[in-house]
Design a protein around this motif. Sequence first.
Motif, PDB file in Angstrom:
ATOM      1  N   ARG A   1      23.793  36.663  49.696  1.00  0.00           N
ATOM      2  CA  ARG A   1      23.858  37.270  48.236  1.00  0.00           C
ATOM      3  C   ARG A   1      25.219  38.124  48.004  1.00  0.00           C
ATOM      4  O   ARG A   1      25.885  38.342  49.255  1.00  0.00           O
ATOM      5  CB  ARG A   1      22.987  38.065  47.905  1.00  0.00           C
ATOM      6  CG  ARG A   1      22.606  39.548  48.680  1.00  0.00           C
ATOM      7  CD  ARG A   1      21.514  40.233  48.685  1.00  0.00           C
ATOM      8  NE  ARG A   1      21.469  41.511  49.046  1.00  0.00           N
ATOM      9  CZ  ARG A   1      21.893  42.653  48.526  1.00  0.00           C
ATOM     10  NH1 ARG A   1      22.346  42.887  47.416  1.00  0.00           N
ATOM     11  NH2 ARG A   1      21.733  43.852  49.464  1.00  0.00           N
ATOM     12  N   CYS A   2      25.677  38.145  46.944  1.00  0.00           N
ATOM     13  CA  CYS A   2      26.780  38.761  46.756  1.00  0.00           C
ATOM     14  C   CYS A   2      26.764  39.964  45.765  1.00  0.00           C
ATOM     15  O   CYS A   2      26.322  40.053  44.414  1.00  0.00           O
ATOM     16  CB  CYS A   2      27.788  37.957  45.666  1.00  0.00           C
ATOM     17  SG  CYS A   2      28.199  36.318  46.625  1.00  0.00           S
ATOM     18  N   PRO A   3      26.429  41.181  46.403  1.00  0.00           N
ATOM     19  CA  PRO A   3      26.283  42.364  45.782  1.00  0.00           C
ATOM     20  C   PRO A   3      27.127  42.907  44.682  1.00  0.00           C
ATOM     21  O   PRO A   3      28.441  42.694  44.945  1.00  0.00           O
ATOM     22  CB  PRO A   3      26.095  43.355  46.747  1.00  0.00           C
ATOM     23  CG  PRO A   3      26.895  43.043  47.843  1.00  0.00           C
ATOM     24  CD  PRO A   3      26.821  41.349  47.951  1.00  0.00           C
ATOM     25  N   PRO A   4      26.754  43.498  43.686  1.00  0.00           N
ATOM     26  CA  PRO A   4      28.014  44.131  42.901  1.00  0.00           C
ATOM     27  C   PRO A   4      28.649  45.388  43.237  1.00  0.00           C
ATOM     28  O   PRO A   4      29.558  46.023  42.199  1.00  0.00           O
ATOM     29  CB  PRO A   4      27.092  44.551  41.493  1.00  0.00           C
ATOM     30  CG  PRO A   4      26.115  44.922  42.045  1.00  0.00           C
ATOM     31  CD  PRO A   4      25.639  44.142  43.366  1.00  0.00           C
ATOM     32  N   TRP A   5      28.825  45.310  44.391  1.00  0.00           N
ATOM     33  CA  TRP A   5      29.510  46.620  44.911  1.00  0.00           C
ATOM     34  C   TRP A   5      29.976  46.299  46.446  1.00  0.00           C
ATOM     35  O   TRP A   5      29.565  45.310  46.925  1.00  0.00           O
ATOM     36  CB  TRP A   5      28.877  47.838  45.114  1.00  0.00           C
ATOM     37  CG  TRP A   5      27.420  47.662  45.345  1.00  0.00           C
ATOM     38  CD1 TRP A   5      26.218  47.882  44.715  1.00  0.00           C
ATOM     39  CD2 TRP A   5      26.866  47.965  46.709  1.00  0.00           C
ATOM     40  NE1 TRP A   5      25.056  47.699  45.307  1.00  0.00           N
ATOM     41  CE2 TRP A   5      25.539  47.471  46.798  1.00  0.00           C
ATOM     42  CE3 TRP A   5      27.504  47.703  48.103  1.00  0.00           C
ATOM     43  CZ2 TRP A   5      24.693  47.337  48.064  1.00  0.00           C
ATOM     44  CZ3 TRP A   5      27.042  47.586  49.054  1.00  0.00           C
ATOM     45  CH2 TRP A   5      25.283  47.467  49.117  1.00  0.00           C
ATOM     46  N   ILE A   6      30.809  47.014  46.992  1.00  0.00           N
ATOM     47  CA  ILE A   6      31.447  46.809  48.392  1.00  0.00           C
ATOM     48  C   ILE A   6      31.502  48.132  48.910  1.00  0.00           C
ATOM     49  O   ILE A   6      31.399  49.194  48.498  1.00  0.00           O
ATOM     50  CB  ILE A   6      32.895  46.146  48.363  1.00  0.00           C
ATOM     51  CG1 ILE A   6      33.923  47.184  47.613  1.00  0.00           C
ATOM     52  CG2 ILE A   6      32.778  44.798  47.827  1.00  0.00           C
ATOM     53  CD1 ILE A   6      35.349  46.678  47.921  1.00  0.00           C
TER      54      ILE A   6
ATOM     55  N   LEU B   1      41.205  46.384  45.084  1.00  0.00           N
ATOM     56  CA  LEU B   1      40.491  45.634  43.572  1.00  0.00           C
ATOM     57  C   LEU B   1      40.645  44.082  44.175  1.00  0.00           C
ATOM     58  O   LEU B   1      39.766  43.172  43.694  1.00  0.00           O
ATOM     59  CB  LEU B   1      41.961  45.753  42.775  1.00  0.00           C
ATOM     60  CG  LEU B   1      42.110  46.985  42.200  1.00  0.00           C
ATOM     61  CD1 LEU B   1      43.278  47.050  41.255  1.00  0.00           C
ATOM     62  CD2 LEU B   1      41.002  47.453  41.360  1.00  0.00           C
ATOM     63  N   LEU B   2      41.221  43.566  45.248  1.00  0.00           N
ATOM     64  CA  LEU B   2      41.362  42.254  45.818  1.00  0.00           C
ATOM     65  C   LEU B   2      40.033  42.169  46.568  1.00  0.00           C
ATOM     66  O   LEU B   2      39.327  41.035  46.531  1.00  0.00           O
ATOM     67  CB  LEU B   2      42.528  41.864  46.601  1.00  0.00           C
ATOM     68  CG  LEU B   2      43.950  42.043  45.928  1.00  0.00           C
ATOM     69  CD1 LEU B   2      45.014  41.681  46.856  1.00  0.00           C
ATOM     70  CD2 LEU B   2      43.972  40.943  44.627  1.00  0.00           C
ATOM     71  N   TRP B   3      39.624  43.163  47.108  1.00  0.00           N
ATOM     72  CA  TRP B   3      38.222  43.252  48.041  1.00  0.00           C
ATOM     73  C   TRP B   3      37.269  42.862  47.032  1.00  0.00           C
ATOM     74  O   TRP B   3      36.141  42.391  47.359  1.00  0.00           O
ATOM     75  CB  TRP B   3      38.029  44.521  48.775  1.00  0.00           C
ATOM     76  CG  TRP B   3      39.107  44.330  49.824  1.00  0.00           C
ATOM     77  CD1 TRP B   3      39.529  43.330  50.776  1.00  0.00           C
ATOM     78  CD2 TRP B   3      39.397  45.511  50.890  1.00  0.00           C
ATOM     79  NE1 TRP B   3      40.466  43.993  51.689  1.00  0.00           N
ATOM     80  CE2 TRP B   3      40.493  45.080  51.650  1.00  0.00           C
ATOM     81  CE3 TRP B   3      39.371  46.827  50.541  1.00  0.00           C
ATOM     82  CZ2 TRP B   3      41.087  46.036  52.768  1.00  0.00           C
ATOM     83  CZ3 TRP B   3      40.068  47.860  51.123  1.00  0.00           C
ATOM     84  CH2 TRP B   3      40.759  47.554  52.379  1.00  0.00           C
ATOM     85  N   LEU B   4      37.238  43.482  45.699  1.00  0.00           N
ATOM     86  CA  LEU B   4      36.013  43.456  44.679  1.00  0.00           C
ATOM     87  C   LEU B   4      36.340  41.854  44.186  1.00  0.00           C
ATOM     88  O   LEU B   4      34.938  41.255  44.341  1.00  0.00           O
ATOM     89  CB  LEU B   4      36.488  44.308  43.753  1.00  0.00           C
ATOM     90  CG  LEU B   4      36.174  45.682  43.828  1.00  0.00           C
ATOM     91  CD1 LEU B   4      36.614  46.686  42.385  1.00  0.00           C
ATOM     92  CD2 LEU B   4      34.622  45.950  44.272  1.00  0.00           C
TER      93      LEU B   4
END
Length: 250
Positions: A15-20, A45-48
């Motif tokens: 899954r791709c969570p909405p946070w890192i 920002l690029l990691w997001l």
Amino acid sequence: MKPKNWSHFQHYKDRCPPWIKLHKELLNDRAFMTLPTASKALAPLLWLLASESKDGTFDASIDELTFRLRMPESDIKAGLKHLIDKGFFVDDSEVLAECYQDAIPETETETETETETETETETKKSRSATRGSRLPADWKPDSELAEWSKAERPDLNLRKVLEEFRDYWTSVAGSKGVKLNWDATWRNWVRSQKAEKQTFAQQAADVARTTVPIAPNHDAALKAIEADLKRAVPMPKNIRDQINAVLKKA
């Protein structure tokens, strides 16, 4: 483009969570902490963006990044280049080429900018010379022009003429008080000056200088006149008084 070793560091496989999450060890990463401020600000920002896909790949075209990150194109290119150089992101598109294309001619751009600045300065000077200028308050003829003035008009009181010149031109309003060449204006001013009116004593002195020989030996006629003057009887006082009375009535 994607972060280097993204599959190793991210823990969500399905899954791709909405946070890192950022690990505090990042503060001890010398390579990251020595990056320019623009690069360190751009990296999260690029990691997001990378977190939006399972493998961390994201569209790194300049147009896309400008829109998604709401940042100027120049800031993105400047920050992205160092992140790629230091190995924080792996580039598989033409973004790296674009970044280097902007970075390589930096000295040429600086040279062009300097050349343009010099050209603009010369243009402004040329325009200023063409448009002319007003007389500076402390203007005065240089030594060469002062010598010319003395030779051209030895009859003038040049100090007085200079004061009149300054007073006149500093008080003239509008474009009439703007001249291209103040040295030339001064020369015309000196040439056009009228000779100062001489007093009777000055006129008599001029006549004496032009009629009386300078040589010590006077001619015979002058000697005869001087001898007659010595023998002449002084005018009686009563006659002199009568003449003065008539002159006063006149």
